[in-house]
Scaffold this motif. Structure first.
Motif, PDB file in Angstrom:
ATOM      1  N   THR A  89       0.844  -1.202   0.000  1.00 25.38           N
ATOM      2  CA  THR A  89       0.000   0.000   0.000  1.00 25.38           C
ATOM      3  C   THR A  89       0.879   1.252   0.000  1.00 25.38           C
ATOM      4  OG1 THR A  89      -0.112  -0.303   2.373  1.00 25.38           O
ATOM      5  CG2 THR A  89      -2.017  -1.012   1.112  1.00 25.38           C
ATOM      6  N   PHE A  90       2.109   1.070   0.479  1.00 27.16           N
ATOM      7  CA  PHE A  90       3.144   2.097   0.383  1.00 27.16           C
ATOM      8  C   PHE A  90       4.340   1.459  -0.305  1.00 27.16           C
ATOM      9  CE2 PHE A  90       0.701   3.145   4.132  1.00 27.16           C
ATOM     10  CZ  PHE A  90       0.649   4.529   4.159  1.00 27.16           C
ATOM     11  N   VAL A  91       5.180   2.265  -0.922  1.00 25.34           N
ATOM     12  CA  VAL A  91       6.492   1.737  -1.305  1.00 25.34           C
ATOM     13  C   VAL A  91       7.527   2.387  -0.395  1.00 25.34           C
ATOM     14  CG1 VAL A  91       5.965   1.173  -3.719  1.00 25.34           C
ATOM     15  CG2 VAL A  91       6.845   3.428  -3.154  1.00 25.34           C
ATOM     16  N   ARG A  92       8.498   1.576  -0.019  1.00 29.01           N
ATOM     17  CA  ARG A  92       9.552   2.044   0.886  1.00 29.01           C
ATOM     18  C   ARG A  92      10.645   2.685   0.031  1.00 29.01           C
ATOM     19  NH1 ARG A  92      11.027  -2.573   4.556  1.00 29.01           N
ATOM     20  NH2 ARG A  92      10.827  -3.575   2.563  1.00 29.01           N
ATOM     21  N   VAL A  93      10.741   3.996   0.067  1.00 26.72           N
ATOM     22  CA  VAL A  93      11.733   4.644  -0.783  1.00 26.72           C
ATOM     23  C   VAL A  93      13.066   4.845  -0.065  1.00 26.72           C
ATOM     24  CG1 VAL A  93      10.115   5.748  -2.362  1.00 26.72           C
ATOM     25  CG2 VAL A  93      10.751   6.920  -0.259  1.00 26.72           C
ATOM     26  N   ASP A  94      13.045   4.767   1.258  1.00 23.18           N
ATOM     27  CA  ASP A  94      14.311   4.889   1.983  1.00 23.18           C
ATOM     28  C   ASP A  94      14.123   4.339   3.390  1.00 23.18           C
ATOM     29  OD1 ASP A  94      16.981   5.663   2.347  1.00 23.18           O
ATOM     30  OD2 ASP A  94      16.401   7.562   3.276  1.00 23.18           O
ATOM     31  N   SER A  95      15.168   3.745   3.920  1.00 22.63           N
ATOM     32  CA  SER A  95      15.160   3.372   5.335  1.00 22.63           C
ATOM     33  C   SER A  95      16.594   3.404   5.824  1.00 22.63           C
ATOM     34  CB  SER A  95      14.533   1.987   5.543  1.00 22.63           C
ATOM     35  OG  SER A  95      15.233   1.003   4.843  1.00 22.63           O
ATOM     36  N   ARG A  96      16.769   3.913   7.023  1.00 25.00           N
ATOM     37  CA  ARG A  96      18.118   4.082   7.555  1.00 25.00           C
ATOM     38  C   ARG A  96      18.146   3.738   9.027  1.00 25.00           C
ATOM     39  NH1 ARG A  96      21.298   7.618   4.179  1.00 25.00           N
ATOM     40  NH2 ARG A  96      20.106   7.868   2.291  1.00 25.00           N
ATOM     41  N   VAL A  97      19.280   3.207   9.440  1.00 30.39           N
ATOM     42  CA  VAL A  97      19.534   3.018  10.869  1.00 30.39           C
ATOM     43  C   VAL A  97      20.879   3.659  11.163  1.00 30.39           C
ATOM     44  CG1 VAL A  97      19.932   1.369  12.730  1.00 30.39           C
ATOM     45  CG2 VAL A  97      18.217   0.882  10.994  1.00 30.39           C
ATOM     46  N   ASN A  98      20.891   4.541  12.140  1.00 34.06           N
ATOM     47  CA  ASN A  98      22.102   5.327  12.474  1.00 34.06           C
ATOM     48  C   ASN A  98      22.696   5.958  11.219  1.00 34.06           C
ATOM     49  OD1 ASN A  98      21.654   4.436  15.018  1.00 34.06           O
ATOM     50  ND2 ASN A  98      23.460   3.141  15.175  1.00 34.06           N
ATOM     51  N   GLY A  99      21.830   6.379  10.326  1.00 34.88           N
ATOM     52  CA  GLY A  99      22.249   7.061   9.111  1.00 34.88           C
ATOM     53  C   GLY A  99      22.629   6.145   7.968  1.00 34.88           C
ATOM     54  N   MET A 100      22.690   4.843   8.197  1.00 29.59           N
ATOM     55  CA  MET A 100      23.129   3.891   7.172  1.00 29.59           C
ATOM     56  C   MET A 100      21.923   3.359   6.386  1.00 29.59           C
ATOM     57  SD  MET A 100      25.723   2.171   5.947  1.00 29.59           S
ATOM     58  CE  MET A 100      27.073   1.959   7.086  1.00 29.59           C
ATOM     59  N   PRO A 101      21.952   3.395   5.024  1.00 30.06           N
ATOM     60  CA  PRO A 101      20.838   2.843   4.245  1.00 30.06           C
ATOM     61  C   PRO A 101      20.632   1.358   4.553  1.00 30.06           C
ATOM     62  CG  PRO A 101      22.314   4.110   2.849  1.00 30.06           C
ATOM     63  CD  PRO A 101      22.994   3.979   4.172  1.00 30.06           C
ATOM     64  N   MET A 102      19.376   0.967   4.649  1.00 34.06           N
ATOM     65  CA  MET A 102      19.046  -0.369   5.136  1.00 34.06           C
ATOM     66  C   MET A 102      18.347  -1.228   4.093  1.00 34.06           C
ATOM     67  SD  MET A 102      19.668  -1.492   8.259  1.00 34.06           S
ATOM     68  CE  MET A 102      21.307  -1.237   7.708  1.00 34.06           C
ATOM     69  N   ILE A 103      18.869  -1.219   2.856  1.00 36.65           N
ATOM     70  CA  ILE A 103      18.251  -2.097   1.863  1.00 36.65           C
ATOM     71  C   ILE A 103      18.607  -3.544   2.156  1.00 36.65           C
ATOM     72  CG2 ILE A 103      20.153  -1.959   0.180  1.00 36.65           C
ATOM     73  CD1 ILE A 103      17.903  -1.835  -2.003  1.00 36.65           C
ATOM     74  N   ARG A 104      19.678  -3.745   2.881  1.00 41.08           N
ATOM     75  CA  ARG A 104      20.107  -5.105   3.211  1.00 41.08           C
ATOM     76  C   ARG A 104      19.924  -5.382   4.698  1.00 41.08           C
ATOM     77  NH1 ARG A 104      25.527  -5.073  -0.506  1.00 41.08           N
ATOM     78  NH2 ARG A 104      24.425  -4.902  -2.483  1.00 41.08           N
ATOM     79  N   SER A 105      20.225  -6.589   5.060  1.00 38.11           N
ATOM     80  CA  SER A 105      20.095  -6.984   6.465  1.00 38.11           C
ATOM     81  C   SER A 105      21.317  -6.523   7.241  1.00 38.11           C
ATOM     82  CB  SER A 105      19.952  -8.495   6.557  1.00 38.11           C
ATOM     83  OG  SER A 105      18.856  -8.919   5.798  1.00 38.11           O
ATOM     84  N   THR A 106      21.230  -6.640   8.554  1.00 42.59           N
ATOM     85  CA  THR A 106      22.330  -6.190   9.400  1.00 42.59           C
ATOM     86  C   THR A 106      22.317  -6.966  10.701  1.00 42.59           C
ATOM     87  OG1 THR A 106      23.368  -4.234  10.327  1.00 42.59           O
ATOM     88  CG2 THR A 106      20.969  -4.334  10.462  1.00 42.59           C
ATOM     89  N   ARG A 107      23.136  -6.499  11.658  1.00 37.72           N
ATOM     90  CA  ARG A 107      23.145  -7.085  13.001  1.00 37.72           C
ATOM     91  C   ARG A 107      22.881  -5.964  13.998  1.00 37.72           C
ATOM     92  NH1 ARG A 107      27.777  -9.925  10.766  1.00 37.72           N
ATOM     93  NH2 ARG A 107      27.112 -12.072  10.450  1.00 37.72           N
ATOM     94  N   ILE A 118      12.209   5.551   8.316  1.00 38.16           N
ATOM     95  CA  ILE A 118      11.716   4.822   7.144  1.00 38.16           C
ATOM     96  C   ILE A 118      10.818   5.771   6.361  1.00 38.16           C
ATOM     97  CG2 ILE A 118      10.432   2.790   6.329  1.00 38.16           C
ATOM     98  CD1 ILE A 118      10.931   1.643   9.226  1.00 38.16           C
ATOM     99  N   THR A 119      11.175   6.010   5.115  1.00 35.59           N
ATOM    100  CA  THR A 119      10.371   6.917   4.286  1.00 35.59           C
ATOM    101  C   THR A 119       9.498   6.091   3.357  1.00 35.59           C
ATOM    102  OG1 THR A 119      12.188   8.488   4.367  1.00 35.59           O
ATOM    103  CG2 THR A 119      10.481   8.896   2.714  1.00 35.59           C
ATOM    104  N   LEU A 120       8.198   6.330   3.440  1.00 35.87           N
ATOM    105  CA  LEU A 120       7.236   5.574   2.638  1.00 35.87           C
ATOM    106  C   LEU A 120       6.516   6.515   1.682  1.00 35.87           C
ATOM    107  CD1 LEU A 120       5.611   3.586   5.577  1.00 35.87           C
ATOM    108  CD2 LEU A 120       7.336   2.726   4.004  1.00 35.87           C
ATOM    109  N   LYS A 121       6.292   6.009   0.479  1.00 36.77           N
ATOM    110  CA  LYS A 121       5.536   6.787  -0.500  1.00 36.77           C
ATOM    111  C   LYS A 121       4.174   6.114  -0.669  1.00 36.77           C
ATOM    112  CE  LYS A 121       6.096   8.379  -5.266  1.00 36.77           C
ATOM    113  NZ  LYS A 121       6.980   8.287  -6.428  1.00 36.77           N
TER     114      LYS A 121
END
Lengths: 408, 258
Positions: A89-107, A118-121
């Motif tokens: 219903t939205f598309v996720r155009v950006d997401s960041r944790v501590n300033g780092m883009p979060m297109i991938r997984s992390t720890r 998280i920026t949603l359109k």
């Protein structure tokens, strides 16, 4: 008779028209899991009303609990910052944790503070409950607080273009569809040629069955030279088409890369100024008849200011002392128990230690299904405490440990 | 003579409704008319269910079709029903149709499912969830069986190429989604970006199995290596499931039931 008919029609209608689910069953998860996995705070949405193509930013902070249940995989393995909305219903155009883009997984490491956005359109009109979610590998989703967001306009107006590294601007809504349709239809047609060839020999089931049975070992005699020619032609056409398609695609899209994946490592942020209060749990009890959570805490205030406990958050439910901090629910589903927190023994003077007794009392214990904690196998709780100085400065500290139920 | 026999003799003798060759031919055609659409529906149903259980998300989403696991898992799953039904249709009817009709039926069902469930109901763009194409692979298997009239040779060549060619046959559909895009300083493909942007709350990024294995002997030649490996496994799969088809065609259990 007429009224029975009307009742019957209404019943059928009620059964046939299902209620659409716009929220995520956030009460469904085990109480212990909600209390001791992720502490979300400062969660906010930039707007609650927008139109298709407009953006909304969901932001806040979270701390993976140091009391994370041992029987569940932790976020320090593999985790992904997700968003809880009903499908695309939205598309996720950006997401960041501590300033780092979060297109991938992390720890995410237990006890550390992470700031996210998280920026949603908006893509589909409707009213949606929007949650931040932390998806943890081998554990599942851990849902943060939700807010209702209303999207107006028309989905037909939605646009989602992106520029590729080969310089082409593409619309992700329809990109590549012509290709897919062409090649899929082409293969349908080729497949149908083979099928229809055999259908022209109808009837094919009983006569062929009888003939094959009659011929026994010589059943291959039923195959005609035309059958073989058609098969050979079609085999040649098939192989040629595969080759042609492959080289055509190579020529059309000469620059391609494999699907990308991997783990992103996050930078740490300095929150030491917000963590100058230490707390030890001396006693924790849940009084079932009064729906009252009682904590006895030894507090050491290392900061240079007097602090008061103003907010105790358990599984996204905020028990607030309004004399310390005024927190109002953002909407009808915001889990705030204003006046649900009572503290005996505060404030804690600067540089001093004190024992305080805390009471978190509200029907939300029941309605939010946190009382089921007493049925957990390890009877442990987790909570985040927020201390406030007179100038508005805030310290937060996680507490956890054994909890004793009081049945009578 | 008993009373029962007398009564039976007194009744008019039952006569067949089919008295001429033309009528018999028409009955056979009617049987085809009824059975063939049912077979197509049966293939579509069984295949969809089987594929959903064994391949599932790997083929549902454009950002799952990696070059190491998708070309390995998919053909091995796709071969099961063509091999089982291929034995039945060939030995009983000498019809080399099982693979192509099964895959045609499956393609039809897959398109209906992707449009109805994924696009209309769930709201995903169709280009993100459109099915791969496998019909050409079925034709290779059926035409090889037709030309060689041998399950052994069909397995050796037909099944081998069935698996080897799964990536090339789908490359015209997939290549546009492998075009690189820069996203905030990170290299991703169009498919990765779509998987990220179009939210699937229940499918976080890490559940995709992208190139996870230790088969790295031949450097960057991931797909050819996987294809040949899949081809060899496909030969074994074809023989195994043809044998299962041989067992099933004995219909021992049906005789026992009746």
């Amino acid at each position: 008779m007429k009224k029975y008919l009307v009742a019957f029609i209404l019943l059928i209608q009620a059964a046939a028209i299902p209620d659409l689910a716009f929220a995520h069953g956030e009460r469904a998860q085990q109480a212990g899991l909600r209390m001791r996995t992720v502490h979300w705070f400062d969660t906010a949405v930039s707007t609650t009303k927008l139109n298709v193509n407009d953006t909304v930013v969901v932001s806040g902070s979270f701390v993976p609990s140091v009391n994370w249940p041992e029987h569940m995989a932790g976020p320090d393995g593999t985790a992904f910052l997700n968003i809880g909305v009903p499908g695309p219903t939205f598309v996720r155009v950006d997401s960041r944790v501590n300033g780092m883009p979060m297109i991938r997984s992390t720890r995410f490491y237990k006890g550390q503070t992470y700031q996210y956005s998280i920026t949603l359109k908006a893509r589909t009109p409707g009213r949606y409950h929007v949650h931040p979610v932390l998806s943890v590998k081998d554990t599942g989703p851990v849902i943060g607080p939700g807010f209702w967001v209303e999207v107006g306009g028309s989905q037909a107006d939605f646009q989602n273009t992106v520029k590729t590294m080969t310089g082409e601007t593409i619309d992700l809504e329809t990109y590549g569809m012509g290709n897919i349709a062409f090649w899929s239809l082409l293969w349908f047609a080729v497949g149908l040629v083979w099928f229809i060839y055999w259908l022209t020999k109808c009837p094919i089931i009983i006569p062929r069955y009888r003939r094959v049975a009659e011929l026994g070992d010589k059943a291959d005699d039923i195959i005609t030279p035309t059958d073989k020619k058609v098969a050979a032609t079609l085999l040649a056409v098939t192989l040629s088409l595969i080759g042609f398609g492959y080289f055509w695609a190579q020529d059309e899209y000469p620059i391609t890369t494999p699907l990308q994946t991997g783990i992103v490592h996050l930078p740490e942020i300095d929150v030491s100024a917000d963590r100058e209060v230490d707390v030890t749990v001396a006693d924790a009890r849940y009084r079932i008849p009064g729906r009252s959570f009682e904590l006895t805490l030894d507090v050491n205030n290392r900061s240079g200011k007097d602090v008061k406990l103003g907010n105790l958050t358990v599984a996204n439910v905020r028990f607030v002392d309004p004399s310390v901090i005024d927190i109002k629910p953002a909407d009808s589903h915001d889990l705030v128990a204003s006046g649900g927190l009572r503290v005996e023994g505060g404030p804690i003077k600067a540089g001093e230690s004190a024992r305080i007794k805390v009471f978190a009392e509200d029907a939300l214990w029941e309605t939010y299904r946190l009382t089921s904690l007493i049925y957990d196998p390890d009877s442990r709780f987790g909570a985040m405490l927020y201390f406030y100085a007179d100038d508005g400065a805030r310290d937060y500290v996680e507490v956890g440990g054994s909890m004793l139920p009081v049945f009578m | 003579m008993t009373d029962t026999n007398e009564a039976a003799e007194a009744r008019p003798k039952a006569r067949s409704a089919v008295t001429t060759r033309e009528q018999q031919w028409q009955v056979y055609k009617n049987i085809d008319l009824m059975a063939i659409p049912l077979i197509v529906l049966l293939f579509a149903g069984i295949f969809s269910f089987h594929f959903a259980l064994t391949v599932g998300d790997w083929d549902y989403w454009v950002d799952w079709r990696d070059r190491r696991w998708w070309p390995l898992v998919t053909p091995l799953s796709l071969l099961v029903l063509p091999a089982v039904f291929g034995y039945l249709l060939w030995t009983k009817l000498r019809l080399p149709l099982a693979a192509s009709v099964a895959l045609l039926s499956f393609a039809l069902a897959a398109w209906v499912s992707r449009v109805m469930n994924f696009e209309i109901f769930a709201g995903f763009p169709l280009n993100m969830v459109s099915p791969s194409t496998f019909i050409g692979l079925g034709l290779i298997l059926d035409c090889t069986l037709m030309l060689t009239r041998s399950f052994f040779v069909t397995g050796l060549f037909g099944a081998f190429f069935f698996a080897v060619l799964i990536y090339p046959i789908n490359w015209p559909l997939m290549a546009p989604f492998r075009v690189p895009v820069e996203y905030n300083g990170t290299l991703v493909t169009v498919a990765d970006l779509m998987g990220y942007e179009y939210v699937r709350t229940a499918i976080p990024e890490y559940v995709r199995i992208i190139e996870q294995s230790t088969l790295r002997t031949f450097g960057e030649a991931v797909t050819p290596l996987t294809a040949v490996f899949a081809g060899f496994l496909a030969i074994l799969m074809y023989y195994f499931w043809t044998w299962v088809g041989a067992l099933a065609s004995r219909a021992v259990w049906i005789k026992r039931i009746f």
